[in-house]
Design an enzyme around this catalytic site. Structure first.
Site, short mmCIF file in Angstrom:
data_model
loop_
_atom_site.label_atom_id
_atom_site.label_comp_id
_atom_site.label_asym_id
_atom_site.label_seq_id
_atom_site.Cartn_x
_atom_site.Cartn_y
_atom_site.Cartn_z
N GLY A 4 46.32 45.84 42.44
CA GLY A 4 47.42 44.89 42.58
C GLY A 4 48.55 45.34 43.49
O GLY A 4 49.67 44.83 43.37
N ARG A 35 35.67 38.19 44.46
CA ARG A 35 34.66 37.16 44.25
C ARG A 35 34.65 36.22 45.43
O ARG A 35 35.68 35.97 46.05
CB ARG A 35 34.98 36.33 43.00
CG ARG A 35 35.00 37.16 41.77
CD ARG A 35 34.07 36.64 40.71
NE ARG A 35 33.97 37.67 39.69
CZ ARG A 35 32.87 38.34 39.41
NH1 ARG A 35 31.76 38.07 40.04
NH2 ARG A 35 32.87 39.28 38.49
N ILE A 36 33.48 35.68 45.73
CA ILE A 36 33.37 34.67 46.78
C ILE A 36 33.85 33.33 46.21
O ILE A 36 33.41 32.91 45.14
CB ILE A 36 31.92 34.56 47.29
CG1 ILE A 36 31.50 35.89 47.94
CG2 ILE A 36 31.77 33.41 48.27
CD1 ILE A 36 30.03 36.00 48.24
N ASN A 57 43.17 34.89 52.63
CA ASN A 57 42.66 36.17 52.13
C ASN A 57 43.12 37.27 53.07
O ASN A 57 43.35 37.04 54.25
CB ASN A 57 41.13 36.13 52.07
CG ASN A 57 40.54 37.40 51.45
OD1 ASN A 57 41.08 37.95 50.50
ND2 ASN A 57 39.45 37.87 52.01
N HIS A 64 41.92 41.13 54.45
CA HIS A 64 40.73 41.98 54.54
C HIS A 64 41.09 43.27 55.26
O HIS A 64 41.75 43.23 56.30
CB HIS A 64 39.60 41.24 55.29
CG HIS A 64 38.35 42.05 55.35
ND1 HIS A 64 37.53 42.22 54.25
CD2 HIS A 64 37.78 42.75 56.36
CE1 HIS A 64 36.50 42.99 54.60
NE2 HIS A 64 36.63 43.33 55.86
#
Length: 196
Positions: free
Chosen positions: A21, A96-97, A112, A114
């Protein structure tokens, strides 16, 4: 919540996370012109849940269960999110996808982060894969979520340079430092543009 007089905004965000987190914490500390309404987590007993509790952010657990399809789990999640009137989903280490149920409910309102320069090194182990490949430049990507794995349209990127002395751990630390600056800045820009 930041109530800057020059920003008229009703952004209400759900943060999705699965682990430690630190990006959740960076978003909380950023004083964004939005309300962070809820944390969605797909794991029990992970540090991000304690972080949310410290900030008095409610937590929705969306745990995979045997005999329950992804679509059914996401439909239940939408029901649980409904009372929060969320306008955007911000994935921050969510492992999760995202399926069609959520994608259709929040079209171009799911982003998102990455830990690599997409399209290189997509997937769960972006930092380790880049390190093993020996690249001298990796980095951080923020992108819209689509129905692929880290294939959505790129919103922002920042390079991280790998020195000859970097270990996997030190490279990971450099990438996290960039994440904690780039993600809040990009989320703020998207809020101000009315995307989230």
């Amino acid at each position: 919540m930041n109530s800057q007089s020059n920003i008229k905004n009703d952004a209400r965000l759900a943060i999705f996370a699965s682990g430690n987190g630190t990006n959740f914490e960076a978003l909380m500390a950023a004083d964004l012109p939005a309300q962070i309404c809820v944390l969605v987590c797909d794991q029990e007993d992970v540090p991000v849940i304690q972080r949310a509790k410290r900030h008095q952010i409610p937590v929705i657990l969306s745990l995979p269960q045997k005999g329950i399809t992804k679509a059914e789990r996401e439909q239940k999640l939408l029901q649980n999110l409904a009372p929060y009137h969320v306008t955007g989903l911000v994935l921050a280490g969510y492992m999760r996808i995202v399926g069609p149920t959520l994608l259709n409910a929040f079209p171009r309102h799911i982003i998102n982060i990455h830990p690599a320069l997409l399209p290189s090194f997509p997937g769960r182990h972006g930092i380790k894969d880049a390190y093993k490949a020996g690249v001298k430049v990796t980095g951080v990507t923020i992108h819209y979520v689509d129905n692929g794995v880290d294939t959505g349209e790129i919103i922002a990127q920042e390079a991280v340079y790998r020195s000859d002395k970097d270990t996997l751990d030190s490279l990971e630390s450099k990438i996290h430092q960039v994440e904690h600056q780039l993600y809040p800045k990009t989320v703020r820009q998207l809020i101000e543009k009315g995307v989230l």
